[in-house]
Motif scaffolding. Structure first.
Motif, mmCIF file in Angstrom:
data_model
loop_
_atom_site.group_PDB
_atom_site.id
_atom_site.type_symbol
_atom_site.label_atom_id
_atom_site.label_comp_id
_atom_site.label_asym_id
_atom_site.label_seq_id
_atom_site.Cartn_x
_atom_site.Cartn_y
_atom_site.Cartn_z
ATOM 1 N N ASP A 199 -14.125 -2.182 -1.928
ATOM 2 C CA ASP A 199 -14.286 -2.481 -3.351
ATOM 3 C C ASP A 199 -14.690 -3.929 -3.630
ATOM 4 O O ASP A 199 -14.781 -4.322 -4.796
ATOM 5 C CB ASP A 199 -12.988 -2.171 -4.104
ATOM 6 C CG ASP A 199 -12.846 -0.683 -4.380
ATOM 7 O OD1 ASP A 199 -13.877 0.010 -4.316
ATOM 8 O OD2 ASP A 199 -11.728 -0.223 -4.637
ATOM 9 N N SER B 269 -11.619 -7.009 -8.557
ATOM 10 C CA SER B 269 -11.293 -5.603 -8.321
ATOM 11 C C SER B 269 -10.123 -5.527 -7.352
ATOM 12 O O SER B 269 -10.043 -6.295 -6.393
ATOM 13 C CB SER B 269 -12.504 -4.861 -7.751
ATOM 14 O OG SER B 269 -12.873 -5.409 -6.516
ATOM 15 N N HIS C 25 -4.522 -0.202 -3.212
ATOM 16 C CA HIS C 25 -4.184 0.894 -4.103
ATOM 17 C C HIS C 25 -2.939 1.567 -3.565
ATOM 18 O O HIS C 25 -2.896 1.980 -2.410
ATOM 19 C CB HIS C 25 -5.333 1.898 -4.176
ATOM 20 C CG HIS C 25 -6.610 1.272 -4.631
ATOM 21 N ND1 HIS C 25 -6.817 0.885 -5.936
ATOM 22 C CD2 HIS C 25 -7.722 0.897 -3.965
ATOM 23 C CE1 HIS C 25 -8.018 0.342 -6.040
ATOM 24 N NE2 HIS C 25 -8.579 0.322 -4.850
ATOM 25 N N ARG C 26 -1.953 1.659 -4.415
ATOM 26 C CA ARG C 26 -0.697 2.248 -4.014
ATOM 27 C C ARG C 26 -0.885 3.762 -3.942
ATOM 28 O O ARG C 26 -1.440 4.360 -4.854
ATOM 29 C CB ARG C 26 0.339 1.893 -5.062
ATOM 30 C CG ARG C 26 1.753 2.195 -4.717
ATOM 31 C CD ARG C 26 2.612 1.350 -5.643
ATOM 32 N NE ARG C 26 2.117 1.476 -7.000
ATOM 33 C CZ ARG C 26 2.716 2.206 -7.944
ATOM 34 N NH1 ARG C 26 3.816 2.862 -7.657
ATOM 35 N NH2 ARG C 26 2.229 2.252 -9.156
ATOM 36 N N SER C 27 -0.463 4.353 -2.842
ATOM 37 C CA SER C 27 -0.586 5.804 -2.756
ATOM 38 C C SER C 27 0.469 6.417 -3.672
ATOM 39 O O SER C 27 1.603 5.972 -3.722
ATOM 40 C CB SER C 27 -0.403 6.275 -1.318
ATOM 41 O OG SER C 27 0.772 5.732 -0.787
ATOM 42 N N ARG C 28 0.078 7.446 -4.408
ATOM 43 C CA ARG C 28 0.910 8.014 -5.472
ATOM 44 C C ARG C 28 2.213 8.593 -4.928
ATOM 45 O O ARG C 28 3.272 8.399 -5.503
ATOM 46 C CB ARG C 28 0.129 9.086 -6.222
ATOM 47 C CG ARG C 28 -0.794 8.529 -7.265
ATOM 48 C CD ARG C 28 -0.030 8.105 -8.518
ATOM 49 N NE ARG C 28 -0.752 7.065 -9.236
ATOM 50 C CZ ARG C 28 -0.194 6.085 -9.905
ATOM 51 N NH1 ARG C 28 1.122 5.977 -9.930
ATOM 52 N NH2 ARG C 28 -0.907 5.183 -10.530
ATOM 53 N N GLN D 106 0.816 -1.214 0.000
ATOM 54 C CA GLN D 106 0.000 0.000 0.000
ATOM 55 C C GLN D 106 0.843 1.254 0.000
ATOM 56 O O GLN D 106 0.543 2.210 -0.694
ATOM 57 C CB GLN D 106 -0.907 0.024 1.232
ATOM 58 C CG GLN D 106 -2.197 -0.720 1.011
ATOM 59 C CD GLN D 106 -3.028 -0.817 2.274
ATOM 60 O OE1 GLN D 106 -2.513 -0.660 3.376
ATOM 61 N NE2 GLN D 106 -4.297 -1.095 2.105
#
Lengths: 901, 171
Positions: free
Chosen positions: A677, A774, A778-781, A353
């Protein structure tokens, strides 16, 4: 770049660089082929895909070309329907059929045979050849694959898959011209762990599914359901087939980012646990069968006064685990994982993550141009990933071919151009692995040294990474070599995982990937997790087993509600025994019987993966829905329904107001932000196509009015399925469903598994109708983490003790698949693996009985000598009845003992 | 008026025609061997079951009234473990006979199958299997097909060469 291609007078836009066959099939034309396969490329062996190519629009003579060997060029004119091309293709089939043995009625491939489809497609009907057919004797190829060599049409797909793609050594092609023979040098089990794919890759019935043959049904007679493999953490997509309540077989279900066209044998043949004759199908109280009502009455007597905690499971669906969490309350929900394993899984989630390196899909892994494996024996812990890495080592070959202008699909030319050139693959594990022969270098190290190697490589790539200050010069120079290869790559991949049980290895892998990211490389991480829902459970969060045991010791808890979990596999036997002895009530919900279930006061029979629906999260954090292929029978009920019923009789707290699976999924997504999700993993139960459900049964499903006639003349109504958009029926939507709901692949004129062509946007590409599953992680930017952890101390051998690490076997280490009959047939008895020098000092020879003391436990089993093991270390096959209850890795004492093994 | 009288006359003449109806069941009509009545399973000339459990009859059946399960005898011969026809559903269309690749399933000129209890119309393999070859004497699927069974090895089917030894060095 798109180019224009004119086929039979119609113009189409296709991608330049493809071959004509790929283009024609992607455009939806029915062009027959045999030897070509999207994953294997073209060799032009069968001459079946002939088309007419014209110089220009004015040319009417043209010439025959093999579509699979001809690259697409701009402004090309072709004809598939040209008379000469058609008669050529019909002639090729006629030649191929001269030796075919006239046994379709007794061939298990019949009805889903690519050769049948292609013969019908070309129009060949009558045998004109008056001479004799060549025959062969068959071989015994083990419990998975049956052999019937007479049916062979010599397309060479089997050897190309088995040897070139999967790296098998024990299978080849023998003899010459019309007598080519595909088999082993002598009878024996196919050793490669992907042998089951021969069943799907063979266009005819030479290789067929042997377990299916025991309870055979034709493809058109089997209901199908989209499912997800439950035998490791990769989440390969599978299709489950059933008829008359029996699970018949499991097939690959195409997912372009995960398993593609191939499955491992554990996944394909491990489903037998679901139909064991000894499976418990009624609720039990102290081993006596009960009716459902009586069971609920007993539960009503137990639950209100009980102080329960819930023990979840990494092999149960998210919905089942969430139902348990709601029943007992979040603070009383425990994951059913050992504390250490839970910490490792949480660490992996944290790394994926927050770190800059994303989780690699299997398709990404195939594209990696340099790979480092830290501490994972992939062919045994994550077999399909090992197959992907095999393909990754060919990146160099494709690069060489690309420089020479050879298209990547021209298989033989690419191999000739590349010779033995491989992309870098480095493997650091305790014992030898079956990927070693592809590796640029292998390192045989205990887990802390594996981690130190990872740290040393990271340090060589980025100066800011933690320093390995006490490494030898040789060690650091080895690390330098690996670092250089990784840093030169554009898409390096680092593989690590939980199997060695080491936190340092996972941290080292993350640091290394991040160091590569800092150098501007698109580095990716592949974290191997042990079970099908390990990551989902860790995302859910809760206590661990040690805390549960402590709560029992403290007297705060007197009841365990255990969901699909065998506690004896997760902790020391003595600790589990002590805890279970102190409990007043042990309630177990499971589909399979095990030691914990045997001690249960009340055992509730749960639905297995083929009878229930739910969501699983794979090792890259992808939530995927699996669907039932048959309704639960007898007293069996889905785990979440049992838990809902328990909530209803408990008389305190809220009843769980769930009527269908979607309610549980939605409640779970709402309660746990990390899982929000999961509702998108597949369409909900309300999904319809033109107002109709999706039929699980093919249109020609037979025997509807006779199957049950021995029991009742009143034809039963098909079972209702409130939980999914699929129906237990042959009636329903006639169009193709979205990817996550495809129950079987079939298209007009395409009865074999190759009908998948008609479901893909482009041959070998994504399926039509959007994504399946799904992503939850989600990788944080703006991820810019500082490096993790600290460098572990070097491995120091101890006198009279050995560092025993778990070893894994593809067949035997996993709980469920080892119960499946074809796999149980080939299990070997577990041994203690020792380095030969250490064994010699102890006076232990191969096969001699040894005594292993580890923690508080003593085990006796034979020893095997593994030359790859470093001195002072040992290994023990994990997950077998003999090794469960031992906490690995750990320092153990080994001595020779009297007696015969 | 004329046509009325003519009609009466023609009908009167019918009194002297040969009668088309017969006194069934005392007398029985001739039914051709290809008449589509009660279904049987036949045996091959060697006395073995002809049915190889290929499921083609079941899939051809438009009312889905045939159900079976393939079994395998030691040595590799396929046979139906059970074979069930629900005659209360059968429409005697003969598709199953058409689909059968081994001449096992045949329709016979017997149609007298009325029952008081519908359950008696469910015929199992024991009820269907006759001890002869039926309409097709002489045909044995396994003599033609390449699958080896006890008593017929590889290379002994019709038009077959003896099995090739892939390890031989001869071309």
């Amino acid at each position: 770049m798109a180019v224009t291609l004119t086929i039979d007078g119609r113009a189409f836009q296709v991608e330049a660089g493809d071959n004509l066959l790929h283009a024609c099939l992607s455009l939806g034309f029915n062009l027959p082929y045999f030897c070509w396969h999207p994953a294997l490329g073209s060799v032009g062996a069968c001459r079946q895909c002939a088309v007419k190519q014209f110089r220009d629009a004015g040319d009417h003579a043209g010439r025959l070309v093999m579509a699979c060997m001809t690259p697409v060029a701009d402004g090309m004119h072709l004809s598939i329907e040209d008379g000469e091309a058609k008669s050529f293709r019909a002639s090729v089939i006629e030649w191929l059929m001269t030796n075919h043995p006239h046994d379709c009625p007794v061939c298990p491939e019949g009805g889903e045979c690519h050769l049948q489809d292609m013969t019908v497609m070309t129009g060949h009907v009558r045998r004109r050849y008056r001479f004799h057919k060549r025959t062969f004797r068959n071989q015994y190829l083990g419990p998975f694959v049956a052999h019937e060599m007479n049916r062979c049409i010599a397309c060479y797909r089997c050897v190309r898959f088995y040897r070139d793609y999967a790296g098998g050594q024990d299978f080849d092609v023998f003899a010459s011209h019309r007598y080519v023979y595909f088999g082993r040098a002598e009878d024996g089990r196919l050793e490669n762990e992907f042998s089951g794919n021969l069943v799907e890759i063979c266009p005819t019935g030479v290789f067929t599914d042997k377990p299916l043959g025991r309870l055979y049904a034709r493809k058109w007679d089997m209901a199908g359901a989209p499912s997800v493999c439950v035998h490791c953490g990769l989440g390969c997509n599978v299709t489950v087939n059933a008829r008359a309540g029996h699970l018949r077989r499991l097939l690959n279900r195409y997912h372009h980012q995960i398993n593609g066209y191939f499955l491992c044998d554990r996944g394909r043949f491990g489903h037998g646990f679901a139909d064991l004759p000894e499976r418990i199908r009624q609720p039990l109280r102290q081993s006596h069968p009960l009716t459902r009502d009586a069971t609920l009455r007993h539960l009503a007597g137990i639950l209100p006064a009980a102080k329960p905690i819930g023990i979840g499971s990494p092999r149960a669906s998210l919905e089942a685990n969430f139902a348990l969490r709601q029943l007992v309350g979040p603070d009383r929900f425990h994951l059913g994982l050992a504390a250490e394993e839970q910490r490792l899984l949480s660490l992996i989630i944290d790394i994926l993550q927050k770190g800059p390196a994303p989780a690699a899909t299997l398709a990404d892994a195939e594209q990696a141009d340099a790979v480092l494996v830290l501490g994972e024996d992939l062919p045994n812990t994550a077999p399909r990933l090992a197959l992907a890495l095999r393909q990754a080592t060919r990146r160099q070959a494709f690069a060489i071919a690309g420089r020479l202008g050879i298209p990547s699909w021209l298989d033989n030319a690419v191999r000739d151009a590349a010779q033995q050139e491989k992309s870098p693959l480095f493997i650091a594990t305790l014992d030898a692995t079956r990927l070693d022969n592809l590796a640029t270098a292998v390192f045989r190290l205990p887990d802390m040294e594996v981690a130190r190697l990872g740290y040393a490589i990271a340090q060589a790539i980025d100066d800011d990474a933690p320093k390995v200050s006490d490494g030898s010069a040789e060690f650091l120079s080895q690390a330098q070599v690996v670092a250089q290869a990784l840093a030169e790559a554009q898409r390096p991949l680092i593989v690590a995982g939980t199997s060695s049980g080491s936190r340092a290895v996972i941290e080292a892998a993350a640091n290394l990937a991040w160091a590569l990211c800092r150098r501007g490389r698109a580095a990716q991480l592949s974290m191997v997790v042990p079970e099908c829902d390990s990551l989902g459970l860790a995302l859910m969060g809760g206590g661990n087993l040690a805390e549960a045991f402590a709560a029992v010791d403290a007297g705060a808890v007197d009841t365990f509600i255990v969901l699909e979990n065998d506690l004896y596999r997760r902790a020391e036997r003595s600790a589990v025994d002590a805890c279970l002895n102190r409990l007043r009530h042990l309630l177990v919900i499971d589909h399979s019987s095990h030691q914990t279930a045997a001690r249960a006061e009340i055992f509730l029979p749960a639905a297995d993966f083929a009878e229930s629906d739910g969501t699983l999260v794979n090792n890259e954090g992808r939530a995927q829905r699996f669907f039932s292929v048959r309704p639960p029978s007898g007293g069996i009920q889905e785990s979440w329904r049992w838990l809902r019923d328990m909530a209803a009789v408990r008389h305190e707290g809220e009843p769980l107001p769930w009527r269908q699976l979607d309610d549980v999924t939605a409640a779970c997504a709402k309660a746990l932000p990390g899982l929000s999700d999961i509702t998108n993993a597949a369409p909900g139960a309300g999904f319809r196509i033109a107002g109709a459900k999706i039929p699980r049964q093919p249109q020609r499903y037979s025997g509807r009015t006779a199957l049950h006639a021995d029991r009742t003349m009143h034809e039963p109504k098909p079972a209702e399925d409130p939980d999914t958009p699929l129906a237990y029926s042959m009636e329903g939507a006639a169009t193709k469903p979205p990817p996550s709901l495809i129950p079987f692949v079939w298209a007009p004129a395409w009865n074999s598994v190759q009908a998948i062509n008609k479901f893909q946007q482009e041959v070998g590409g994504p399926l039509r109708g959007g994504p399946a599953g799904s992503l939850l992680i989600h990788r944080s930017r703006q991820a810019r983490r500082t490096y993790l952890g600290e460098v572990p101390r070097p491995f120091a051998p101890r006198r009279g003790r050995w560092w025993i690490e778990p070893l894994y076997a593809i067949f035997g280490s996993e709980e469920l698949s080892r119960m499946s009959a074809p796999i149980a047939e080939i299990l070997t008895s577990p041994t203690v693996a020792l380095p030969p020098a250490d064994a010699a000092r102890l006076g232990i020879t191969e096969g001699a009985l040894v005594e292993l003391r580890l923690g508080g436990e003593i085990r006796r089993m034979p020893a095997t000598l593994h030359p790859a093991l470093p001195p002072g270390t040992g290994g023990l096959l994990a997950g077998t009845p003999e090794s469960i209850g031992l906490i690995l890795p750990g320092w153990g004492e080994i001595k020779a003992c009297e007696g015969t093994p | 008026m004329y046509s009325l009288l003519k009609t009466l006359w023609l009908i009167f003449l019918h009194l002297f025609h040969r009668r088309e109806t017969i006194e069934y069941p005392e007398r029985k009509a001739y039914l051709a061997p290809r008449w589509r009545g009660r279904i049987i399973l036949s045996r091959d000339p060697d006395g073995e079951e002809r049915c190889v459990a290929c499921y083609l009859c079941a899939v051809a059946c438009p009312v889905d009234c045939i159900a079976l399960q393939k079994g395998e005898l030691p040595g590799g011969r396929w046979y139906p473990e059970y074979f069930r026809i629900n005659f209360s559903r059968c429409i005697f269309c003969g598709y199953c006979e058409d689909a059968c690749p081994t001449y096992a399933i045949q329709l016979t000129p017997d149609f007298e199958m009325s029952e008081y209890d519908r359950r008696n119309l469910v015929y199992e393999k024991e009820d269907l299997l006759i001890s002869g070859v039926g309409k097709y004497p002489g045909y044995s699927f396994y003599r033609v097909a390449g699958l080896a069974i006890p008593g017929k090895d590889k290379g002994q089917a019709e038009n077959e060469e003896p099995p090739f030894d892939p390890k031989t060095l001869l071309p």
